[in-house]
Design an enzyme around this catalytic site. Structure first.
Site, short mmCIF file in Angstrom:
data_model
loop_
_atom_site.label_atom_id
_atom_site.label_comp_id
_atom_site.label_asym_id
_atom_site.label_seq_id
_atom_site.Cartn_x
_atom_site.Cartn_y
_atom_site.Cartn_z
N ASN A 42 22.24 -18.25 -14.68
CA ASN A 42 22.75 -17.70 -13.43
C ASN A 42 23.85 -18.60 -12.87
O ASN A 42 23.78 -19.83 -12.95
CB ASN A 42 21.63 -17.46 -12.40
CG ASN A 42 20.80 -18.67 -12.07
OD1 ASN A 42 20.42 -19.45 -12.95
ND2 ASN A 42 20.49 -18.84 -10.80
N GLU A 44 25.80 -18.77 -9.31
CA GLU A 44 25.90 -18.26 -7.94
C GLU A 44 27.30 -18.48 -7.38
O GLU A 44 28.10 -19.25 -7.92
CB GLU A 44 24.87 -18.96 -7.05
CG GLU A 44 23.45 -18.64 -7.45
CD GLU A 44 22.40 -19.33 -6.61
OE1 GLU A 44 21.23 -18.97 -6.74
OE2 GLU A 44 22.74 -20.24 -5.81
N GLU A 55 20.74 -12.93 -17.23
CA GLU A 55 20.62 -11.85 -18.20
C GLU A 55 21.95 -11.15 -18.45
O GLU A 55 22.32 -10.87 -19.58
CB GLU A 55 19.59 -10.80 -17.72
CG GLU A 55 18.20 -11.36 -17.54
CD GLU A 55 17.91 -11.91 -16.15
OE1 GLU A 55 16.73 -11.93 -15.77
OE2 GLU A 55 18.85 -12.32 -15.44
N CYS A 94 15.87 -8.75 -12.49
CA CYS A 94 16.06 -7.90 -11.31
C CYS A 94 16.40 -6.48 -11.78
O CYS A 94 16.66 -6.25 -12.97
CB CYS A 94 17.16 -8.47 -10.42
SG CYS A 94 18.84 -8.30 -11.10
#
Length: 140
Positions: A42, A44, A55, A94
């Site tokens: 990830n 951010e 992902e 998610c």
């Protein structure tokens, strides 16, 4: 490639996550049907909408590397901040990532997830995580 080997890649890349806002590291490793492994973490951003999940980062890497031949055989996720007891409920992609993965992964594709305890892993299938997925042209 074994599940443990794939998970080792996910755990390694989770350590490279850029997460100054949430502090929540995630690593993903996708094994493609051709046998290649594609990893992502990830990343951010202060403008939260442009944050990239691990992902989807791995997914974009796989498509860029393999092109039209890219299809997912297995998914491994490492969420080192999740305690063992919370992993079964909270150790999954998610909704946006589930939909993105479904474009290149059939319902039978296994998703493996681990947290802070590397010896404990939970599994599911894409079909269980995203029943009745909306799919485009890649997988029919």
């Amino acid at each position: 490639m074994t599940d443990d080997e794939l998970m080792s890649v996910a755990r390694e890349v989770a350590g490279r996550a850029y997460c100054p806002y949430s502090g929540f590291r995630v690593g993903a490793a996708l094994l493609s049907r051709s046998g290649q492994v594609h990893a992502g973490c990830n990343v951010e951003n202060a403008s939260y909408g442009v944050t990239i999940c691990a992902e989807r980062g791995a997914l974009m890497s796989g498509r860029a590397a393999e092109g039209e031949e890219f299809a997912i055989a297995r998914v491994a996720l490492c969420l080192p901040g999740i305690p063992r007891e919370e992993l079964p409920a909270g150790g999954w992609p998610c909704g946006a990532c589930r939909q993105a993965l479904a474009e290149f992964a059939s319902d039978e594709v296994m998703v493996l997830s681990t947290g802070e305890d590397p010896g404990f892993m939970v599994t599911s299938t894409m079909g269980e995580l995203l029943p009745m997925a909306f799919r485009g042209a890649v997988l029919k």
